[in-house]
Write an enzyme that holds these catalytic residues in place. Structure first.
Site: not given
Length: 303
Positions: A14, A16-17, A19, A104, A183, A187, A253, A265
């Site tokens: 992954g 992505g940002a 990773g 997440n 957290k 989200n 995201s 997600e």
């Protein structure tokens, strides 16, 4: 006991940002980085922080057999994309492997366990605000005093030491359940509300949006308590303050996925609250309303 003293390569599933950011940190410690799969081959990653880019070389592979000898991995695909990474994850299903799950939600272990089996699973909570600008490139914005949190067991402590050495401010937490649920409060508000409005994180400073966000969080606090998290109304205040003071231009995201027409997600976030609420017999109308809205959004392109 695995203390991660190895200098061997780290598999990143992954890119992505998130990773990319974690891979860059581990590369700073001398770890070679192997980027697994993805549509666009990359030979380096570049993270820009405070306007200053830092580039690190990486190896890109397309065959899961290429990571059969790796003993450390970062799983940073979006939670709902985990099944698509099944072959990569199965290549890590060995007792000597440590898998950092940088996703997440609050269901980290349950999500990857069917694939990685006997591997050592280290769930994490990521606070970084990162925006991928193109394959292999991302802009990093730090918020608060920590970037990542992991459990304070032996594997978590070892990974935290590496990430700290690479410049990612990582804490080890005795009560990881509470940290993960705390957290999740951010989200399940910022991600859906930015995705639904199309606005960046500054939307959380709108009084009406703040009111809705607080209602969403209040329901989740009740569910989190039933699930073993030690949460109070103060966690809602802290979460809202955090969201209203992120760096200017910060995004989520889910907003970026919505704008790009990609699948969202929501199941790992609001869906996790709904599932826990169902288990404990708790009514969460605001979260179910948001979940229904997000579920009704149809992706426009293939993820």
């Amino acid at each position: 006991m695995n203390q991660l003293a190895s200098t061997g390569p780290v598999a990143v599933i992954g890119a992505g940002a998130i990773g990319l950011s974690l891979a860059s940190a581990l590369a700073r410690t001398g770890r070679p980085i192997t980027v697994c799969g993805g549509r666009t081959p990359i030979d380096h990653i570049e993270i820009t922080e405070d306007g200053v880019p830092q580039s690190r070389p990486v190896r890109h592979v397309t065959d899961p057999a290429a990571i059969a000898e790796h003993t450390t991995a970062v799983v940073a695909v979006k939670a709902h994309h985990t099944p698509t990474a099944a072959d990569w994850l199965r290549a890590l299903a060995r007792p000597e492997v440590t898998v950092l799950v940088a996703q997440n939600g609050v269901e980290h272990r349950e999500r990857v366990l069917p694939y990685v089996g006997p591997a050592r699973i280290v769930p994490s909570v990521v606070y970084l605000n990162v925006e991928r600008t193109q394959p292999g490139h991302a802009i990093l914005r730090r918020v608060g005093t920590h970037d990542v949190a992991v459990p304070d067991d032996a594997d978590g402590v070892a990974l935290a030491a590496e990430l700290n050495a690479g410049g990612i401010r990582t804490s080890t937490e005795a009560d990881f359940t509470t940290v993960a649920w705390a957290k999740l409060l951010t989200n399940i508000t910022a991600n859906p509300l930015t995705a639904l409005t199309g606005r960046r994180a500054e939307v959380m400073r709108d009084p009406e949006i703040e009111r809705i966000g607080r209602r969403i969080m209040a329901e989740a606090v009740e569910v989190g308590r039933a699930d073993g998290a030690v949460l109070t109304d103060e966690h809602i205040d802290r979460a809202m303050h955090w969201l209203q003071h992120v760096p200017e231009g910060s995004t989520t995201s889910m907003r970026e996925d919505r704008l790009a027409g990609r699948p969202l997600e929501h199941d790992a976030l609001t869906g996790a609250v709904a599932r826990a609420a169902e288990r404990h017999g708790i009514d969460v109308p605001a979260n179910r309303f948001v979940l229904a809205l997000l579920s009704a959004i149809e992706p426009e392109v293939t993820a």
